[in-house]
Scaffold this motif. Structure first.
Motif, PDB file in Angstrom:
ATOM      1  N   SER A   1       0.855  -1.178   0.000  1.00 41.48           N
ATOM      2  CA  SER A   1       0.000   0.000   0.000  1.00 41.48           C
ATOM      3  C   SER A   1       0.895   1.233   0.000  1.00 41.48           C
ATOM      4  O   SER A   1       1.834   1.310   0.792  1.00 41.48           O
ATOM      5  N   PRO A   2       0.643   2.208  -0.872  1.00 46.67           N
ATOM      6  CA  PRO A   2       1.535   3.368  -0.956  1.00 46.67           C
ATOM      7  C   PRO A   2       1.304   4.360   0.170  1.00 46.67           C
ATOM      8  O   PRO A   2       0.213   4.453   0.734  1.00 46.67           O
ATOM      9  N   SER A   3       2.352   5.125   0.493  1.00 44.74           N
ATOM     10  CA  SER A   3       2.181   6.264   1.390  1.00 44.74           C
ATOM     11  C   SER A   3       1.364   7.335   0.670  1.00 44.74           C
ATOM     12  O   SER A   3       1.175   7.279  -0.554  1.00 44.74           O
ATOM     13  N   LEU A   4       0.895   8.323   1.404  1.00 43.04           N
ATOM     14  CA  LEU A   4       0.114   9.390   0.771  1.00 43.04           C
ATOM     15  C   LEU A   4       0.989  10.243  -0.143  1.00 43.04           C
ATOM     16  O   LEU A   4       0.493  10.805  -1.128  1.00 43.04           O
ATOM     17  N   GLU A   5       2.290  10.365   0.165  1.00 45.24           N
ATOM     18  CA  GLU A   5       3.190  11.097  -0.728  1.00 45.24           C
ATOM     19  C   GLU A   5       3.265  10.418  -2.089  1.00 45.24           C
ATOM     20  O   GLU A   5       3.212  11.083  -3.132  1.00 45.24           O
ATOM     21  N   ILE A   6       3.381   9.093  -2.093  1.00 46.40           N
ATOM     22  CA  ILE A   6       3.393   8.354  -3.359  1.00 46.40           C
ATOM     23  C   ILE A   6       2.014   8.406  -4.009  1.00 46.40           C
ATOM     24  O   ILE A   6       1.894   8.526  -5.241  1.00 46.40           O
ATOM     25  N   GLY A   7       0.966   8.337  -3.207  1.00 47.26           N
ATOM     26  CA  GLY A   7      -0.395   8.442  -3.741  1.00 47.26           C
ATOM     27  C   GLY A   7      -0.621   9.744  -4.484  1.00 47.26           C
ATOM     28  O   GLY A   7      -1.272   9.769  -5.543  1.00 47.26           O
ATOM     29  N   ARG A   8      -0.083  10.848  -3.973  1.00 45.75           N
ATOM     30  CA  ARG A   8      -0.229  12.146  -4.655  1.00 45.75           C
ATOM     31  C   ARG A   8       0.468  12.125  -6.011  1.00 45.75           C
ATOM     32  O   ARG A   8      -0.058  12.634  -7.011  1.00 45.75           O
ATOM     33  N   LEU A   9       1.662  11.518  -6.075  1.00 44.28           N
ATOM     34  CA  LEU A   9       2.391  11.450  -7.343  1.00 44.28           C
ATOM     35  C   LEU A   9       1.686  10.547  -8.348  1.00 44.28           C
ATOM     36  O   LEU A   9       1.755  10.787  -9.556  1.00 44.28           O
ATOM     37  N   ILE A  10       1.007   9.519  -7.852  1.00 49.25           N
ATOM     38  CA  ILE A  10       0.217   8.663  -8.747  1.00 49.25           C
ATOM     39  C   ILE A  10      -0.956   9.460  -9.307  1.00 49.25           C
ATOM     40  O   ILE A  10      -1.259   9.401 -10.509  1.00 49.25           O
ATOM     41  N   ASP A  11      -1.623  10.236  -8.460  1.00 52.28           N
ATOM     42  CA  ASP A  11      -2.731  11.078  -8.922  1.00 52.28           C
ATOM     43  C   ASP A  11      -2.272  12.094  -9.957  1.00 52.28           C
ATOM     44  O   ASP A  11      -2.998  12.422 -10.901  1.00 52.28           O
ATOM     45  N   MET A  12      -1.065  12.619  -9.788  1.00 53.13           N
ATOM     46  CA  MET A  12      -0.518  13.603 -10.727  1.00 53.13           C
ATOM     47  C   MET A  12      -0.094  12.957 -12.042  1.00 53.13           C
ATOM     48  O   MET A  12       0.119  13.658 -13.042  1.00 53.13           O
TER      49      MET A  12
END
Length: 644
Positions: free
Chosen positions: A307-318
């Motif tokens: 499961s990704p951290s929220l920092e990685i989650g933001r980069l995935i969204d971008m």
């Protein structure tokens, strides 16, 4: 009669005669390990002709700095210097082997600025200490050996998206009993394109992946970059990777700075782990350093985890990182603990059936025995006269204060005078005791703290473990029981939800193909559906939306400052004055000071991502000026692991 002490001569530098300087690029620009914070800029030195052939960029040298000799790192060779009339000569070259490349030198510079530190604070973590005997060895690439055959089919589960020539992705790994096998297969697959650097959180993971790699490739191709290796072996393996002799490197936190060839691949496992945050100043973390490397140079980057951290989650969204999913269907049962019982009634049937298929894993939140002692009659918290809470270290043991360690063999409640104890926050030792009573005649294995069990045989047993201590078992567990789920998700720390999500996925991945996962939590909790579909993405997206609304990371960057309470108010006043004068953004939030123990206070600052770099530069300059005026440096953490 006083015995005279022997005279000691102060070590001095003798005035050397003038040497002939190098004909080409006679100036070396050097970072000096001076130990003085505000002297963190490069200094120029003449390169003597006798050292010109070996005093190259990336080489460690000896230099005169002030009145003593220090180590330095050559950044570049130049034709001239603005201070040419005042330059000193390099004293010597410590090692002929370059230990940094232009890419890693620039990385040291960027990391020092990003975390408001000095470059040599980074270098000490990044480059192993020199070993003179290793410097004399030859580093020749071994002949291509006949490869060993694959001993498993793990390579078949590597998604095609991770096998393209260029990749930047987060891989949400599939449920598997031996994640080290598929990680080794991923490393071998990526090694076809160039060097591979695998960074893992701890030695246990490192050794597991190394064992799998040794089944697949020759040991000559593998280098270990961790402090658990001997000093000589660590330095030798570092040079082997730097020179391209080894094409597979596996290491812990500091390995992220290792020089790599073009088109190499960096793989980071468990990027949200606390073990991947450097505890020493300036406190960088592997995830962000890896992102900086991928931004500034042509390297592939793969984050792998459940499961990704929220920092990685933001980069995935971008769209900066792609999300590579491993969606599966898992058998998940959930039931809440209604009356504080250890196991909900539904759990007993799951355990009895699963014992026929092998061992059962129980994941519990904490170590110890009774971490919170209450009065059984009135439920008031038991406290000591010093104000500390009481805990119980074992069955039949007296309650003890967590602060002053005072024992209370004849404890009575201060409110109702009852002497009956209720354990509100069970530790693993209490879980082992109660689970053993619930399922008699079945072996119970405790894996936690200093007594971690690496692996067990596939037999009927009850394994009770804390996070990160789960033993491996061939074929997987018959069932995985995730107990006290609300305590994992209900912790006061701001990152508790994402850490609990990662932990639940990681522990649940140890279940066998036909095994069941039981959660002691409300069935409507989103983690239940996420585990059933083996897809954390909906939970990550929801948490990102919540964070964006309340101005928290990953959309804001946080900085914590700890200092003497006497100057905390004046520092805050100075920060507010800088804000009024537009030296830092008006969007920066300044909270505190908050008093802590030992006459210390803390101030926290937060800023939107666009304004964060300017704030860190301001604080970096503040640190330099404090050091110049002989004040104590602030204890500062940029983007700390804990936000509470």
């Amino acid at each position: 009669m006083v015995t005279p002490r022997p005279l000691k001569l102060r070590s001095q530098l003798a005035q050397a005669g003038k040497e002939l300087v190098a004909a080409r690029a006679p100036v070396a620009r050097v970072w000096v390990d001076s130990g003085v914070f505000h002297l963190d800029t490069p200094f120029d030195y003449w390169v003597p002709e006798r050292l010109s052939a070996i005093a190259l960029a990336g080489v460690r040298v000896q230099v005169e700095f002030g009145s003593s000799v220090h180590e330095g790192l050559i950044l570049e060779r130049c034709e001239s210097s603005p201070n040419a009339g005042k330059l000193k000569n390099l004293l010597g070259v410590l090692s002929i082997h370059p230990v940094a490349t232009p890419e890693t030198i620039e990385l040291f510079r960027l990391v020092a600025r990003r975390w408001a530190g000095a470059p040599y604070d980074i270098i000490r973590s990044a480059i192993p200490p020199r070993v003179a005997s290793v410097d004399k060895e030859e580093f020749l690439k071994p002949a291509e050996p006949e490869e060993k055959p694959l001993l498993n089919t793990s390579a078949q589960v590597i998604p095609k998206a991770l096998l393209s020539r260029w990749v930047r992705a987060f891989w949400s790994m599939p449920a598997c009993q031996r994640s080290s096998q598929i990680l080794a297969a991923l490393v071998i697959s990526r090694a076809e394109f160039g060097q591979v650097l695998l960074v893992v959180p701890d030695e246990r993971n490192l050794l597991a992946v190394e064992r799998e790699l040794l089944h697949l490739v020759s040991a000559d191709r593998i280098a270990r970059l961790d402090g658990h290796n001997s000093r000589s072996d660590r330095y030798r393996d570092f040079l082997r990777v730097t020179k391209g002799v080894a094409d597979i490197a596996i290491g812990l936190r500091g390995a992220i700075f290792t020089p790599l060839s073009e088109e190499a691949t960096i793989i980071v496992i468990g990027e949200s782990s606390q073990l991947l945050y450097e505890p020493r100043t300036p406190g960088w973390n592997v995830r962000d350093v890896a992102l900086m490397r991928a931004t500034q140079s042509e390297v592939n980057l793969i984050f792998a985890g459940f499961s990704p951290s929220l920092e990685i989650g933001r980069l995935i969204d971008m769209g900066w990182l792609s999300m590579v999913s491993s969606q599966q269907r898992r058998s998940v049962i959930a039931a809440p603990q209604m009356q504080g019982e250890l196991l909900p009634s539904k759990a007993f049937d799951v355990v009895r059936k699963a014992l026929k298929d092998g061992p059962i894993l129980f994941l519990v939140p904490r170590k110890g025995y009774g971490n919170a002692v209450l009065c059984k009659k009135c439920r008031n918290v038991a406290t000591c006269n010093c104000g500390g809470r009481l805990q119980q270290s074992g069955a039949g043991r007296s309650p003890q204060c967590v602060l002053c360690l005072a024992d209370f063999p004849l404890w009575r409640c201060n409110w109702c005078q009852s002497d009956e104890i209720y354990i509100a926050a069970r530790g693993i030792d209490r879980f082992v005791e109660e689970i053993g009573r619930s399922f008699p005649n079945v072996a119970v294995i405790n894996s936690s703290g200093e007594h971690i069990v690496d692996s067990i045989s596939r037999q009927s047993a009850l394994v009770v473990a804390t996070p990160g201590s789960e033993p491996d078992v061939e074929g997987g567990y018959g069932a995985v029981m995730l107990l006290e789920g609300i305590r994992f998700f209900g912790h006061s720390e701001l990152r508790s939800a994402e850490r609990a999500r990662e932990q639940f996925f990681q522990s649940a991945s140890l279940v066998s193909a036909n095994g069941r996962i039981f959660l002691a939590i409300d069935p409507t909790h989103p983690i239940v559906g996420a585990l059933t579909r083996w897809n954390p993405a909906p939970m990550v997206r929801k948490e990102l939306q919540e964070r964006a609304e309340v101005a928290l990371p990953p959309y804001y960057r946080f900085i914590t400052i700890e200092l003497n309470s006497k100057e905390a108010s004046s520092l805050k006043a100075g920060l507010l004055q800088a804000q009024r004068e537009a030296r830092i953004s008006e969007l920066v939030r300044i909270n505190g000071p908050h008093e802590k123990s030992n006459e210390k206070s803390s101030i926290s600052l937060s800023a939107p991502l666009a304004q964060a770099e300017g704030l860190v530069d301001f604080l970096h300059e503040l640190q330099r000026r404090r050091n110049l005026s002989k004040k104590n440096l602030l204890v500062m953490r940029v983007d700390p692991y804990s936000l509470s």
